[in-house]
Scaffold this active site. Structure first.
Site, mmCIF file in Angstrom:
data_model
loop_
_atom_site.group_PDB
_atom_site.id
_atom_site.type_symbol
_atom_site.label_atom_id
_atom_site.label_comp_id
_atom_site.label_asym_id
_atom_site.label_seq_id
_atom_site.Cartn_x
_atom_site.Cartn_y
_atom_site.Cartn_z
ATOM 1 N N GLY A 54 7.210 10.905 9.657
ATOM 2 C CA GLY A 54 5.813 11.218 9.928
ATOM 3 C C GLY A 54 5.358 12.283 8.966
ATOM 4 O O GLY A 54 6.181 12.983 8.381
ATOM 5 N N CYS A 81 14.003 11.205 8.866
ATOM 6 C CA CYS A 81 13.068 12.122 8.219
ATOM 7 C C CYS A 81 12.452 13.105 9.224
ATOM 8 O O CYS A 81 13.139 13.968 9.734
ATOM 9 C CB CYS A 81 12.022 11.311 7.459
ATOM 10 S SG CYS A 81 10.990 12.314 6.422
ATOM 11 N N HIS A 168 14.934 7.580 3.985
ATOM 12 C CA HIS A 168 14.313 6.432 4.662
ATOM 13 C C HIS A 168 15.147 5.169 4.426
ATOM 14 O O HIS A 168 15.039 4.573 3.362
ATOM 15 C CB HIS A 168 12.899 6.204 4.122
ATOM 16 C CG HIS A 168 11.926 7.236 4.585
ATOM 17 N ND1 HIS A 168 11.258 7.133 5.778
ATOM 18 C CD2 HIS A 168 11.533 8.398 4.038
ATOM 19 C CE1 HIS A 168 10.485 8.176 5.943
ATOM 20 N NE2 HIS A 168 10.637 8.973 4.900
ATOM 21 N N GLU A 170 14.696 2.343 5.690
ATOM 22 C CA GLU A 170 13.897 1.129 5.851
ATOM 23 C C GLU A 170 13.203 0.690 4.578
ATOM 24 O O GLU A 170 12.757 -0.439 4.479
ATOM 25 C CB GLU A 170 12.858 1.338 6.969
ATOM 26 C CG GLU A 170 11.712 2.301 6.660
ATOM 27 C CD GLU A 170 12.062 3.783 6.894
ATOM 28 O OE1 GLU A 170 13.263 4.098 6.955
ATOM 29 O OE2 GLU A 170 11.138 4.607 6.992
ATOM 30 N N SER A 222 -8.543 -22.572 12.856
ATOM 31 C CA SER A 222 -9.144 -22.437 11.535
ATOM 32 C C SER A 222 -8.354 -23.235 10.509
ATOM 33 O O SER A 222 -8.822 -23.468 9.400
ATOM 34 C CB SER A 222 -9.139 -20.962 11.119
ATOM 35 O OG SER A 222 -7.811 -20.559 10.838
ATOM 36 N N ASP A 226 -1.886 -18.531 11.445
ATOM 37 C CA ASP A 226 -1.797 -17.921 12.769
ATOM 38 C C ASP A 226 -2.383 -18.815 13.871
ATOM 39 O O ASP A 226 -1.754 -19.034 14.904
ATOM 40 C CB ASP A 226 -2.499 -16.557 12.788
ATOM 41 C CG ASP A 226 -1.989 -15.664 11.668
ATOM 42 O OD1 ASP A 226 -0.919 -15.970 11.120
ATOM 43 O OD2 ASP A 226 -2.672 -14.677 11.341
ATOM 44 N N SER A 228 -2.848 -21.980 13.727
ATOM 45 C CA SER A 228 -2.086 -23.232 13.804
ATOM 46 C C SER A 228 -0.833 -23.060 14.638
ATOM 47 O O SER A 228 -0.505 -23.897 15.487
ATOM 48 C CB SER A 228 -1.672 -23.705 12.405
ATOM 49 O OG SER A 228 -2.806 -23.904 11.615
ATOM 50 N N LYS A 368 4.326 -11.562 10.641
ATOM 51 C CA LYS A 368 3.949 -12.801 9.959
ATOM 52 C C LYS A 368 5.146 -13.703 9.634
ATOM 53 O O LYS A 368 5.097 -14.913 9.834
ATOM 54 C CB LYS A 368 3.219 -12.445 8.652
ATOM 55 C CG LYS A 368 2.524 -13.603 7.982
ATOM 56 C CD LYS A 368 1.180 -13.812 8.601
ATOM 57 C CE LYS A 368 0.362 -14.843 7.876
ATOM 58 N NZ LYS A 368 -1.018 -14.843 8.369
#
Ligand code: XMP
Length: 512
Positions: A54, A81, A168, A170, A222, A226, A228, A368
């Site tokens: 942060g 961190c 970090h 990640e 649409s 997403d 679909s 996603k």
């Protein structure tokens, strides 16, 4: 509840990345506000806690602090961190203000591998970004790794399973960072690594059934990834209780409506209603050249048409949406955390409340890439699941200036040729987006002996990770040549093709 790793968010721009990395290890993770009470975590099957980084200093007046009870839950904790500084301070060590930030690459020397660094080399290139540092360890801890600037860059309490790391793990720039996280999850939290999309689908279909009962659900399809995937998932759960509405706004790409009809009606047997509203969209766009006004008109008209179509479908209780996890995370706003600003959740203009519809958002826990895997597991074709993004206002913002039927026809045909060639060469899958833009200028050309004046088409083909920045793709000349000669030969009204070689920033991906 699946076994969960709680990521407490202290405002790092990387919080979501931590959660994703955990899920990539097939362990379910969820982001919680930093102040979440320990009792809530206990009730949610949390088997380990990660304290994110942060931007704050633990000395700041409003420094975000967790519930101290998290250290009494008996589950392993990993502080990253800012999370490390917090553990140093809250568990009885000493943290010192630092006059300069350690930012960027550093070399971590590991003194004792223990469980956290099992199987990893003794030296790792890591990514740092911190100001304060711990100068005296809390009781029960020992230092197991150091960087040039900090003798306490990694420390552990093996009895309580508390670990703190200054770097970090990640981020991409940290060497073997995912393995450090995996060691925490598997070697320390005993996670089973059984979170899979198959389990998600089973769990989600059950949830949908019990939420919906025998009510009806409506979903605005649409054709994008997403909506679909949401449609396929909800249909798997409740079959014909789902009705999908697809609005043809006249600004779609060539054959798009036909493809959607084929897939959902013929293949999935979904109750699909197609609303042909192209006339109304085009008539409202007549005479409008300003991009912002065009967007507003298209947005407003969409809501109006969609709402009207719902009335004609009859009573429904739920409106389904393909909202994803990044849309719903309430990022903690501390300092200038950019994640807090990029919140893009948008309902269909307050429609659910107005129509007294309840929202059904079965993908709201997924990232996603997970949505794509769910889509494939549900039998959606690769072309849908890996489709390039397409803006809501469609070709309305790719015909520059005033939109007309003639211009749209030209653009659709040119764009179809580009997509055909991108697919045939395999480049379609390697780029972020590839599309044509219609330029409303006429340039001179020769056909036979005659000079004629016709329109210009620009090719916009970009690479990107997240659309925030982008670079233009260096397509092979032979491919560009083929696209160019096909468009100028096959599309009447176009005699010149240009390639957009601008990066974002300063240019945007779309031209309007
Ligand atoms: P820009 O042009 O801002 O686009 O670099 C970034 C990404 O967003 C897409 N885009 C939109 N998507 N509605 C959407 O759903 C919109 O109004 C819109 N405008 C841009 C664009 O295609 C690119 O992927």
């Amino acid at each position: 509840m699946p076994e969960t790793i709680a990521v407490l968010d202290f405002g790092s721009q990387y919080t979501q990345v931590i959660a994703r990395r955990v899920r990539e290890c097939r362990v379910y993770s969820k982001i919680y506000h930093y102040s979440t009470p320990a009792s809530v975590l206990r009730s949610e099957n949390v088997i380990g806690i990660i304290l994110s980084g942060g931007p704050s200093s633990v000395f700041a007046r409003k420094a975000p602090m967790p519930d101290r009870g998290i250290f009494e839950l008996g589950v392993p904790v990993l502080g990253i961190c800012y999370g490390l500084q917090l553990m140093g301070r809250l568990l009885g060590g000493t943290v010192a203000r630092s006059s300069h930030r350690e930012y960027g690459h550093g070399v971590l020397k590991i003194r004792r591998a223990g469980r956290l660094f099992a199987g990893l080399p003794r030296k790792l290139r890591v990514w740092n970004s911190h100001g304060d540092k711990v100068i005296r360890l809390p009781k029960g801890f020992s230092a197991i790794g150091a960087t040039e600037n900090s003798p306490y860059a990694v420390f552990e309490d093996r009895t309580r399973h508390f670990y703190a790391i200054q770097f970090h793990p990640e981020v991409f720039h940290t060497e073997r960072g995912t393995e450090v996280l995996r060691n925490f999850l598997v070697g320390i939290c005993d996670a089973r690594q059984d979170w899979s999309m198959k389990d998600f689908i089973a769990q989600a279909t059950q949830n949908i059934r019990s939420t919906v009962g025998d009510s009806r659900v409506i979903l605005g399809l649409s054709g994008g990834v997403d909506s679909s995937v949401a449609a396929a998932l909800i249909h798997r759960a409740i079959g014909r209780q789902l009705t999908c509405v697809f609005v043809d706004n006249g600004l779609l790409r060539q054959d798009e409506r036909k493809t959607v009809e084929e897939l959902y009606r013929r293949h999935f047997h979904i109750d699909l209603r197609v609303v042909d509203a192209s006339r109304i969209f085009l008539s409202r766009l007549r005479g409008v050249a300003d991009p912002e006004r065009k967007r507003k008109i298209i947005g407003r008209t969409f809501i109006e048409v969609f709402e009207k179509s719902l009335r004609s479908i009859g009573h429904a209780d739920f409106l389904a949406q393909g909202t994803l996890y990044p849309d719903v995370i309430e990022s903690v706003a501390i300092g200038d955390n950019p994640a807090a600003l990029i919140k893009s959740h948008h309902n269909v203009g307050g429609l659910p409340a107005r129509m007294k519809l309840k929202l059904l958002e079965p993908l709201r826990e997924l990232f996603k890439d997970e949505v794509r895997r769910v889509g494939l597991a549900l039998g959606l074709p690769k072309e849908v699941v890996w489709r390039q993004p397409f803006p809501g206002p469609g070709l309305g913002v790719r015909v520059l200036g005033e939109v007309s039927q003639d211009k749209l026809e030209i653009l659709k045909r040119a764009d179809a040729i580009l997509q055909e060639e991108m697919l045939a060469s395999g480049w379609y899958w390697r780029v972020w987006q590839s599309f044509c833009v219609f330029l409303p200028v006429k340039s001179v050309g020769v056909v036979g002996d005659e000079r004629n004046y016709s329109y210009v088409i620009a090719l916009r083909i970009v690479e990107s990770i997240d659309a925030m920045t982008a670079d233009w793709t260096r397509l092979p000349y032979a491919l560009l040549q083929k696209i160019s000669s096909r468009i100028t030969n096959e599309v009447r009204g176009v005699s010149r093709i240009v390639v957009d070689v601008s990066s974002k920033p300063p240019a945007t991906i779309e031209w309007e």
